[in-house]
Motif scaffolding. Structure first.
Motif, PDB file in Angstrom:
ATOM      1  N   GLY A  10       0.776  -1.239   0.000  1.00  0.00           N
ATOM      2  CA  GLY A  10       0.000   0.000   0.000  1.00  0.00           C
ATOM      3  C   GLY A  10       0.803   1.281   0.000  1.00  0.00           C
ATOM      4  N   SER A  11       2.119   1.184  -0.115  1.00  0.00           N
ATOM      5  CA  SER A  11       2.930   2.408  -0.070  1.00  0.00           C
ATOM      6  C   SER A  11       3.210   2.946  -1.471  1.00  0.00           C
ATOM      7  N   PRO A  12       3.239   4.267  -1.607  1.00  0.00           N
ATOM      8  CA  PRO A  12       3.671   4.839  -2.891  1.00  0.00           C
ATOM      9  C   PRO A  12       5.183   4.718  -3.095  1.00  0.00           C
ATOM     10  N   ARG A  13       5.938   4.437  -2.015  1.00  0.00           N
ATOM     11  CA  ARG A  13       7.402   4.420  -2.103  1.00  0.00           C
ATOM     12  C   ARG A  13       7.908   3.015  -2.410  1.00  0.00           C
ATOM     13  N   LYS A  14       8.469   2.870  -3.616  1.00  0.00           N
ATOM     14  CA  LYS A  14       8.998   1.567  -4.035  1.00  0.00           C
ATOM     15  C   LYS A  14      10.232   1.236  -3.196  1.00  0.00           C
ATOM     16  N   GLY A  16      10.344   0.907  -0.063  1.00  0.00           N
ATOM     17  CA  GLY A  16      10.279   1.570   1.243  1.00  0.00           C
ATOM     18  C   GLY A  16      10.116   0.568   2.381  1.00  0.00           C
ATOM     19  N   ASN A  17       9.819   1.105   3.545  1.00  0.00           N
ATOM     20  CA  ASN A  17       9.830   0.268   4.755  1.00  0.00           C
ATOM     21  C   ASN A  17       8.747  -0.814   4.755  1.00  0.00           C
ATOM     22  N   THR A  18       7.537  -0.441   4.362  1.00  0.00           N
ATOM     23  CA  THR A  18       6.478  -1.469   4.348  1.00  0.00           C
ATOM     24  C   THR A  18       6.712  -2.465   3.216  1.00  0.00           C
ATOM     25  N   ASP A  19       7.298  -2.012   2.114  1.00  0.00           N
ATOM     26  CA  ASP A  19       7.664  -2.959   1.034  1.00  0.00           C
ATOM     27  C   ASP A  19       8.641  -4.004   1.569  1.00  0.00           C
ATOM     28  N   SER A  84       0.743  -0.952   4.875  1.00  0.00           N
ATOM     29  CA  SER A  84       0.596   0.472   4.539  1.00  0.00           C
ATOM     30  C   SER A  84       1.452   1.325   5.477  1.00  0.00           C
ATOM     31  N   PRO A  85       2.029   2.386   4.952  1.00  0.00           N
ATOM     32  CA  PRO A  85       2.632   3.375   5.859  1.00  0.00           C
ATOM     33  C   PRO A  85       1.524   4.200   6.512  1.00  0.00           C
ATOM     34  N   ILE A  86       1.864   4.848   7.611  1.00  0.00           N
ATOM     35  CA  ILE A  86       0.921   5.762   8.264  1.00  0.00           C
ATOM     36  C   ILE A  86       1.108   7.148   7.658  1.00  0.00           C
ATOM     37  N   PHE A  87       0.061   7.675   7.123  1.00  0.00           N
ATOM     38  CA  PHE A  87       0.045   9.042   6.578  1.00  0.00           C
ATOM     39  C   PHE A  87      -1.048   9.814   7.321  1.00  0.00           C
ATOM     40  N   PHE A  88      -0.644  10.873   8.023  1.00  0.00           N
ATOM     41  CA  PHE A  88      -1.610  11.691   8.761  1.00  0.00           C
ATOM     42  C   PHE A  88      -2.551  10.838   9.615  1.00  0.00           C
ATOM     43  N   TYR A  89      -1.951   9.926  10.377  1.00  0.00           N
ATOM     44  CA  TYR A  89      -2.715   9.079  11.316  1.00  0.00           C
ATOM     45  C   TYR A  89      -3.732   8.171  10.617  1.00  0.00           C
ATOM     46  N   ALA A  90      -3.495   7.930   9.337  1.00  0.00           N
ATOM     47  CA  ALA A  90      -4.401   7.070   8.566  1.00  0.00           C
ATOM     48  C   ALA A  90      -3.549   6.133   7.714  1.00  0.00           C
ATOM     49  N   GLY A 130       5.141   3.848  10.989  1.00  0.00           N
ATOM     50  CA  GLY A 130       5.030   5.305  11.074  1.00  0.00           C
ATOM     51  C   GLY A 130       6.370   5.903  11.459  1.00  0.00           C
ATOM     52  N   GLY A 131       6.595   7.142  11.053  1.00  0.00           N
ATOM     53  CA  GLY A 131       7.871   7.789  11.307  1.00  0.00           C
ATOM     54  C   GLY A 131       8.008   8.343  12.711  1.00  0.00           C
ATOM     55  N   SER A 132       6.889   8.567  13.364  1.00  0.00           N
ATOM     56  CA  SER A 132       6.928   9.274  14.656  1.00  0.00           C
ATOM     57  C   SER A 132       6.809   8.307  15.833  1.00  0.00           C
ATOM     58  N   LYS A 133       6.890   8.931  17.037  1.00  0.00           N
ATOM     59  CA  LYS A 133       6.720   8.147  18.277  1.00  0.00           C
ATOM     60  C   LYS A 133       5.259   8.101  18.704  1.00  0.00           C
ATOM     61  N   GLU A 164       8.657   5.155  14.693  1.00  0.00           N
ATOM     62  CA  GLU A 164      10.005   5.741  14.532  1.00  0.00           C
ATOM     63  C   GLU A 164      10.805   5.104  13.392  1.00  0.00           C
ATOM     64  N   ILE A 165      10.082   4.745  12.340  1.00  0.00           N
ATOM     65  CA  ILE A 165      10.721   4.214  11.133  1.00  0.00           C
ATOM     66  C   ILE A 165      10.325   5.177  10.023  1.00  0.00           C
ATOM     67  N   ASP A 166      11.254   6.039   9.610  1.00  0.00           N
ATOM     68  CA  ASP A 166      10.838   7.144   8.749  1.00  0.00           C
ATOM     69  C   ASP A 166      11.511   7.145   7.381  1.00  0.00           C
ATOM     70  N   ARG A 167      12.844   7.230   7.371  1.00  0.00           N
ATOM     71  CA  ARG A 167      13.562   7.299   6.089  1.00  0.00           C
ATOM     72  C   ARG A 167      13.523   5.953   5.381  1.00  0.00           C
TER      73      ARG A 167
HETATM   74  C1  LIG Z   1       2.264  12.323   3.507  1.00  0.00           C
HETATM   75  C2  LIG Z   1       2.939  11.697   4.689  1.00  0.00           C
HETATM   76  C3  LIG Z   1       2.284  11.709   5.904  1.00  0.00           C
HETATM   77  C4  LIG Z   1       2.860  11.088   7.016  1.00  0.00           C
HETATM   78  N1  LIG Z   1       2.167  11.092   8.201  1.00  0.00           N
HETATM   79  C5  LIG Z   1       2.673  10.435   9.263  1.00  0.00           C
HETATM   80  C6  LIG Z   1       1.950  10.394  10.514  1.00  0.00           C
HETATM   81  O1  LIG Z   1       0.853  10.908  10.647  1.00  0.00           O
HETATM   82  N2  LIG Z   1       2.506   9.740  11.557  1.00  0.00           N
HETATM   83  C7  LIG Z   1       3.732   9.136  11.463  1.00  0.00           C
HETATM   84  O2  LIG Z   1       4.175   8.536  12.441  1.00  0.00           O
HETATM   85  N3  LIG Z   1       4.439   9.135  10.286  1.00  0.00           N
HETATM   86  C8  LIG Z   1       3.934   9.777   9.199  1.00  0.00           C
HETATM   87  N4  LIG Z   1       4.636   9.791   8.005  1.00  0.00           N
HETATM   88  C9  LIG Z   1       5.920   9.051   7.903  1.00  0.00           C
HETATM   89  C10 LIG Z   1       5.766   7.667   7.242  1.00  0.00           C
HETATM   90  O3  LIG Z   1       4.808   6.879   7.898  1.00  0.00           O
HETATM   91  C11 LIG Z   1       7.130   6.938   7.285  1.00  0.00           C
HETATM   92  O4  LIG Z   1       8.065   7.675   6.509  1.00  0.00           O
HETATM   93  C12 LIG Z   1       7.087   5.509   6.814  1.00  0.00           C
HETATM   94  O5  LIG Z   1       8.344   4.908   7.083  1.00  0.00           O
HETATM   95  C13 LIG Z   1       6.823   5.369   5.320  1.00  0.00           C
HETATM   96  O6  LIG Z   1       6.738   3.995   4.978  1.00  0.00           O
HETATM   97  P1  LIG Z   1       7.095   3.465   3.496  1.00  0.00           P
HETATM   98  O7  LIG Z   1       8.574   3.609   3.314  1.00  0.00           O
HETATM   99  O8  LIG Z   1       6.632   2.051   3.470  1.00  0.00           O
HETATM  100  O9  LIG Z   1       6.318   4.306   2.541  1.00  0.00           O
HETATM  101  C14 LIG Z   1       4.125  10.436   6.896  1.00  0.00           C
HETATM  102  C15 LIG Z   1       4.790  10.472   5.656  1.00  0.00           C
HETATM  103  C16 LIG Z   1       4.201  11.087   4.574  1.00  0.00           C
HETATM  104  C17 LIG Z   1       4.931  11.084   3.245  1.00  0.00           C
END
Ligand SMILES: Cc1cc2nc3c(=O)[nH]c(=O)nc-3n(C[C@H](O)[C@H](O)[C@H](O)COP(=O)(O)O)c2cc1C
Length: 193
Positions: A10-14, A16-19, A84-90, A130-133, A164-167
């Motif tokens: 479900g991630s747009p990032r090829k 990436g972490n969920t991949d 799926s990655p977490i984007f805006f708590y969704a 998700g990237g945050s704590k 806390e998995i972001d980059r």
């Molecule tokens: C548009 C966008 C919104 C995000 N919103 C959140 C968030 O609400 N909470 C959080 O913890 N991380 C958030 N992140 C960070 C991603 O969840 C994090 O970078 C994650 O590792 C991405 O996973 P991926 O590599 O599988 O795409 C957001 C990132 C993007 C690009």
């Protein structure tokens, strides 16, 4: 009998972490003997739900796009792994668009009384990063996934959730995540009847 597993990225990032995590789960599922079909939502051309309500007539979505190829796989699968990655708590927009396009199965199950796979119960797992704590980052997505899985007649077997998995590639530095994901795939298949 062959076990049919579906893996939905479900991630747009090829790459990436969920991949990376779902790749491991797929490896585990294959190792356990399943035939795995992988779907990359970012590579598909598909619309969000357009509220045409045509599905209220026959339980089928009227939109003609790449979801047409996914529907039969959702009907036939024995188990599902969704990431799926977490984007805006969704969940990501790709994932949410996919989920909303499963409304035809909600209509089938609850309005037309025709559950998706004739009432056969399946099992699934959900992986999110998700990237945050933030303590609440998975609360909304887990509710959404709970109701998706209900519509798909899929028991939520387990979840793998990492903060806390972001980059890109951060998950590679986690001490157990990749092996957790691999074992999850094996356990999911082993748990099937
Ligand atoms: C548009 C966008 C919104 C995000 N919103 C959140 C968030 O609400 N909470 C959080 O913890 N991380 C958030 N992140 C960070 C991603 O969840 C994090 O970078 C994650 O590792 C991405 O996973 P991926 O590599 O599988 O795409 C957001 C990132 C993007 C690009």
């Amino acid at each position: 009998m062959i076990i049919k597993a579906l893996a939905i990225y479900g991630s747009p990032r090829k790459g990436g972490n969920t991949d990376l995590l779902l790749n491991e789960t797929v490896k585990g599922m294959k190792e356990a003997g399943a035939q795995v079909d992988e779907i990359f939502l970012r590579e598909m051309k598909f619309s969000p739900c357009l509220e045409l309500y045509a599905c209220e007539n026959d339980g089928r979505c009227a939109i003609k796009d790449d979801m047409e190829k996914v529907y039969p796989k959702l009907i036939e699968m024995d188990c599902l792994a969704l990431a799926s990655p977490i984007f805006f708590y969704a969940v990501s927009a790709h994932t949410k668009a996919f989920i909303d396009r499963c409304q035809c199965f909600w209509t089938g199950k609850y309005l037309l009384k025709k559950p998706i796979a004739g009432g056969k119960k399946r099992k699934g797992v959900f992986i999110a990063v998700g990237g945050s704590k933030g303590q609440k980052i998975f609360d909304g997505p887990l509710l959404t996934i709970k109701y998706l899985f209900d519509v798909l007649d899929c028991e939520l077997f387990k979840t793998l959730l990492y903060r806390e998995i972001d980059r890109k590639g951060d998950i590679l530095n986690h001490p157990t995540a990749l092996s957790d994901a691999y074992l999850l795939g094996k356990e999911l298949i082993a748990s099937l009847p």
